[in-house]
Enzyme design. Structure first.
Site, PDB file in Angstrom:
ATOM      1  N   GLY A 249       2.571  37.334 -27.637  1.00 46.36           N
ATOM      2  CA  GLY A 249       1.888  37.692 -28.866  1.00 46.36           C
ATOM      3  C   GLY A 249       2.073  36.758 -30.035  1.00 46.36           C
ATOM      4  CD  GLU A 291       5.598  39.395 -20.059  1.00 46.83           C
ATOM      5  OE1 GLU A 291       5.932  39.779 -18.942  1.00 46.83           O
ATOM      6  OE2 GLU A 291       4.870  40.064 -20.824  1.00 46.83           O
ATOM      7  N   PRO A 292       5.145  34.413 -23.626  1.00 48.34           N
ATOM      8  CG  PRO A 292       5.985  32.312 -24.185  1.00 48.34           C
ATOM      9  CD  PRO A 292       6.376  33.629 -23.563  1.00 48.34           C
ATOM     10  NE  ARG A 294      -3.334  34.163 -29.231  1.00 52.61           N
ATOM     11  CZ  ARG A 294      -4.540  34.711 -29.083  1.00 52.61           C
ATOM     12  NH1 ARG A 294      -5.612  33.961 -29.214  1.00 52.61           N
ATOM     13  NH2 ARG A 294      -4.667  35.999 -28.828  1.00 52.61           N
ATOM     14  NE  ARG A 331      -9.555  34.011 -28.347  1.00 48.93           N
ATOM     15  CZ  ARG A 331      -9.217  33.866 -29.598  1.00 48.93           C
ATOM     16  NH1 ARG A 331      -9.631  32.816 -30.280  1.00 48.93           N
ATOM     17  NH2 ARG A 331      -8.445  34.748 -30.202  1.00 48.93           N
ATOM     18  CE1 TYR A 335     -10.879  40.035 -28.326  1.00 52.40           C
ATOM     19  CE2 TYR A 335     -10.824  37.658 -28.058  1.00 52.40           C
ATOM     20  CZ  TYR A 335     -10.678  38.934 -27.529  1.00 52.40           C
ATOM     21  OH  TYR A 335     -10.344  39.064 -26.212  1.00 52.40           O
ATOM     22  CB  CYS A 362     -31.338  34.481 -23.924  1.00 54.65           C
ATOM     23  SG  CYS A 362     -32.338  33.125 -23.403  1.00 54.65           S
ATOM     24  CD  GLU A 363     -26.120  38.519 -26.122  1.00 55.98           C
ATOM     25  OE1 GLU A 363     -26.742  38.530 -25.052  1.00 55.98           O
ATOM     26  OE2 GLU A 363     -25.619  39.522 -26.619  1.00 55.98           O
TER      27      GLU A 363
HETATM   28  N1  LLP Z   1       2.356  39.832 -21.834  1.00 54.43           N
HETATM   29  C1  LLP Z   1       1.449  40.819 -21.694  1.00 54.43           C
HETATM   30  C2  LLP Z   1       1.813  42.036 -20.978  1.00 54.43           C
HETATM   31  C3  LLP Z   1       0.162  40.676 -22.229  1.00 54.43           C
HETATM   32  O1  LLP Z   1      -0.710  41.654 -22.089  1.00 54.43           O
HETATM   33  C4  LLP Z   1      -0.180  39.479 -22.903  1.00 54.43           C
HETATM   34  C5  LLP Z   1      -1.513  39.283 -23.449  1.00 54.43           C
HETATM   35  C6  LLP Z   1       0.787  38.470 -23.000  1.00 54.43           C
HETATM   36  C7  LLP Z   1       2.051  38.690 -22.467  1.00 54.43           C
HETATM   37  C8  LLP Z   1       0.527  37.150 -23.670  1.00 54.43           C
HETATM   38  O2  LLP Z   1       0.208  37.294 -25.023  1.00 54.43           O
HETATM   39  P1  LLP Z   1      -0.009  35.982 -25.923  1.00 54.43           P
HETATM   40  O3  LLP Z   1       1.321  35.295 -26.062  1.00 54.43           O
HETATM   41  O4  LLP Z   1      -1.005  35.113 -25.230  1.00 54.43           O
HETATM   42  O5  LLP Z   1      -0.530  36.509 -27.196  1.00 54.43           O
HETATM   43  N2  LLP Z   1      -8.161  37.678 -25.005  1.00 54.43           N
HETATM   44  C9  LLP Z   1      -7.470  37.840 -26.261  1.00 54.43           C
HETATM   45  C10 LLP Z   1      -5.965  37.951 -26.054  1.00 54.43           C
HETATM   46  C11 LLP Z   1      -5.585  39.089 -25.138  1.00 54.43           C
HETATM   47  C12 LLP Z   1      -4.099  39.136 -24.853  1.00 54.43           C
HETATM   48  C13 LLP Z   1      -3.823  40.044 -23.729  1.00 54.43           C
HETATM   49  N3  LLP Z   1      -2.453  40.160 -23.350  1.00 54.43           N
HETATM   50  C14 LLP Z   1      -7.813  36.658 -27.165  1.00 54.43           C
HETATM   51  O6  LLP Z   1      -8.586  35.813 -26.783  1.00 54.43           O
HETATM   52  O7  LLP Z   1      -7.337  36.611 -28.306  1.00 54.43           O
END
Ligand code: LLP
Length: 432
Positions: A249, A291-292, A294, A331, A335, A362-363
């Site tokens: 996150g 758990e990174p 992004r 995205r 979002y 087409c959107e």
């Molecule tokens: N662990 C779990 C259980 C998760 O569900 C996620 C992301 C992560 C780790 C990794 O989170 P991060 O470090 O990447 O923020 N599609 C959306 C993001 C959805 C994230 C889903 N879960 C976007 O494009 O912003």
């Protein structure tokens, strides 16, 4: 000036990624094109690991969330860097298995794992399955029994923390489809149930409060709640769980206005609070998992497009169309995410235009962004959209039967293809 360290400008004024000229890459591979910097990915992995070492004596593991960007080559790189891997589907597991990713370092997530996915996970020897609900718990126990195994698990908990981020990527509050709620007593029930099952070994708890979070407070609050629950479990069941997975996150820069705290700072604060709360509750320091997704791959990617038309609607806006769009980057449509864009040939020039970057579907909502500052753009120019390494390729679709772009990996100016461009034949290959 740039949102990532791997981006520079060469003496011709062209945008470079990991020292490779983006215009040369566009000419060599065509557009649209995803380009990733291997050096940046490896640096990001190492920064996380070094911080874990420094602030928590290395008593834990950084687990890369492969949903952010999953293909064989990233699984190889992550394995080489010594990180664990979070998979959330049979497809991600299959990809990891196809490069022999060490099973014991795989964490299998998801709120709806199918029986065949669980069987595949057991057969591959996935180290930890993060169980989301009671049905999954009993199904997994039966499947493990059938294979004569005892499966290590964690339970996914909703800590009731509201992370300040877009509602679609917020997951830690009680009204979420993921995991067991604390407030209702459901989480404690799941712990008791797991302890009763003989083919399950519960060793820890997991939570994930959301994504693209800049504020450290919700993470610290989650730590307090989760360690508190670990202590409550010990008190009520006599069970001491030794592992705590705090999910991902951590936010990244998409535009120069974004100012996320460095993840060293996150880790320092998180470690301090874990120690503090464990001290207060006299609970042994848990093995810590983060758990990174992004923040490992997001800043390492750019997408290159070719401009088609430039339509100026006087007094309204200027539409610049590109040869990709929501099919390779949904995205903005999902979002309203903001991106920094550049004319790759004149990356250092002043940004004299404000444009709506429009995709080819087409959107009407097929946009990469609106009111984006950029250098002058004309048909045939190459536009670079920055920080597209996470949740772009992995969220691509085939709407309008648009083939997905290839992915090129660059390391110290050397480029190599890691995912081939899809062809029209590929798109129709499974049609009967
Ligand atoms: N662990 C779990 C259980 C998760 O569900 C996620 C992301 C992560 C780790 C990794 O989170 P991060 O470090 O990447 O923020 N599609 C959306 C993001 C959805 C994230 C889903 N879960 C976007 O494009 O912003």
């Amino acid at each position: 000036m740039f949102v990532a360290d791997c981006l520079t400008i060469n003496d011709k004024g062209h945008l470079c990624i990991d020292q490779a000229d983006t215009l040369a890459l566009a000419a060599k591979y065509g557009t649209p094109l995803y380009v990733m910097s291997e050096s940046q990915i490896r640096t990001n992995c190492r920064r996380y690991q070094e911080s874990l070492q420094r602030f928590y004596d290395g008593n834990g593991l950084i687990v890369y969330a492969s949903k952010a960007f999953c293909c064989k080559e990233i699984c190889r790189i992550i394995a080489q860097e010594g990180l664990g891997l979070d998979v959330v589907s049979g497809g991600e597991l299959y990809t990891a298995a196809s490069v022999k990713f060490p099973g014991e370092k795989i964490y299998f997530h998801g709120n709806h794992k199918t029986p065949s996915e669980l069987v595949a996970a057991l057969e591959y020897g996935v180290g930890t399955i993060v169980v989301d609900n009671l049905e999954e718990l009993s199904l997994l126990d039966r499947l493990a029994c059938a294979q004569g195994k005892q499966q290590e698990i964690m339970l996914r908990i909703k800590p009731g923390v509201d992370a300040h981020t877009h509602q679609f990527i917020r997951t830690g509050q009680i009204d979420s489809k993921f995991g067991f709620a604390l407030e209702t007593g459901e989480a404690l029930l799941a712990v008791q149930e797991a302890a009763r099952l003989s083919h399950i070994r519960l060793t820890g708890l997991h939570c994930h409060i959301g994504s693209q979070i800049f504020d450290t407070e919700p993470f610290l609050l989650a730590v307090r709640v989760m360690v508190g629950f670990l202590a409550q479990i010990r008190q009520e069941t006599g069970l001491t769980l030794h592992r705590l997975n705090l999910g991902g996150g951590y936010g990244i820069c998409y535009t120069p206005d974004d100012d996320p705290p460095m993840y060293e700072a996150y880790l320092q604060r998180v470690s301090t609070v874990v120690r503090e709360v464990c001290g207060l509750l006299d609970f042994p320091l848990p093995y810590l998992l983060l758990e990174p997704g992004r923040s490992i791959v997001g800043p390492a990617g750019v997408t290159l497009y070719t401009v088609g038309s430039v339509k100026e609607i006087p007094g309204v806006r200027t539409y610049v169309s590109i040869d990709g769009g929501m099919t390779d980057n949904p995205r903005y449509a999902l979002y309203q995410s903001r991106y920094q864009i550049l004319n790759a040939r004149q990356a250092a020039q002043p940004q004299t235009m404000r444009v709506t970057l429009a995709g080819r579907c087409c959107e009407s909502g097929d946009l990469i962004g609106e009111d984006l500052p950029v250098q002058a753009l004309a048909p045939g120019d190459t536009v670079a959209v920055l920080s597209t390494g996470a949740y772009n390729y992995s969220m691509a679709s085939h709407y309008n039967r648009v083939p997905n772009p290839p992915v090129v990996m660059v390391r110290d100016a050397e480029d190599r293809l890691i995912v081939k461009r899809e062809s029209w034949e590929d798109l129709a290959a499974r049609d009967l």
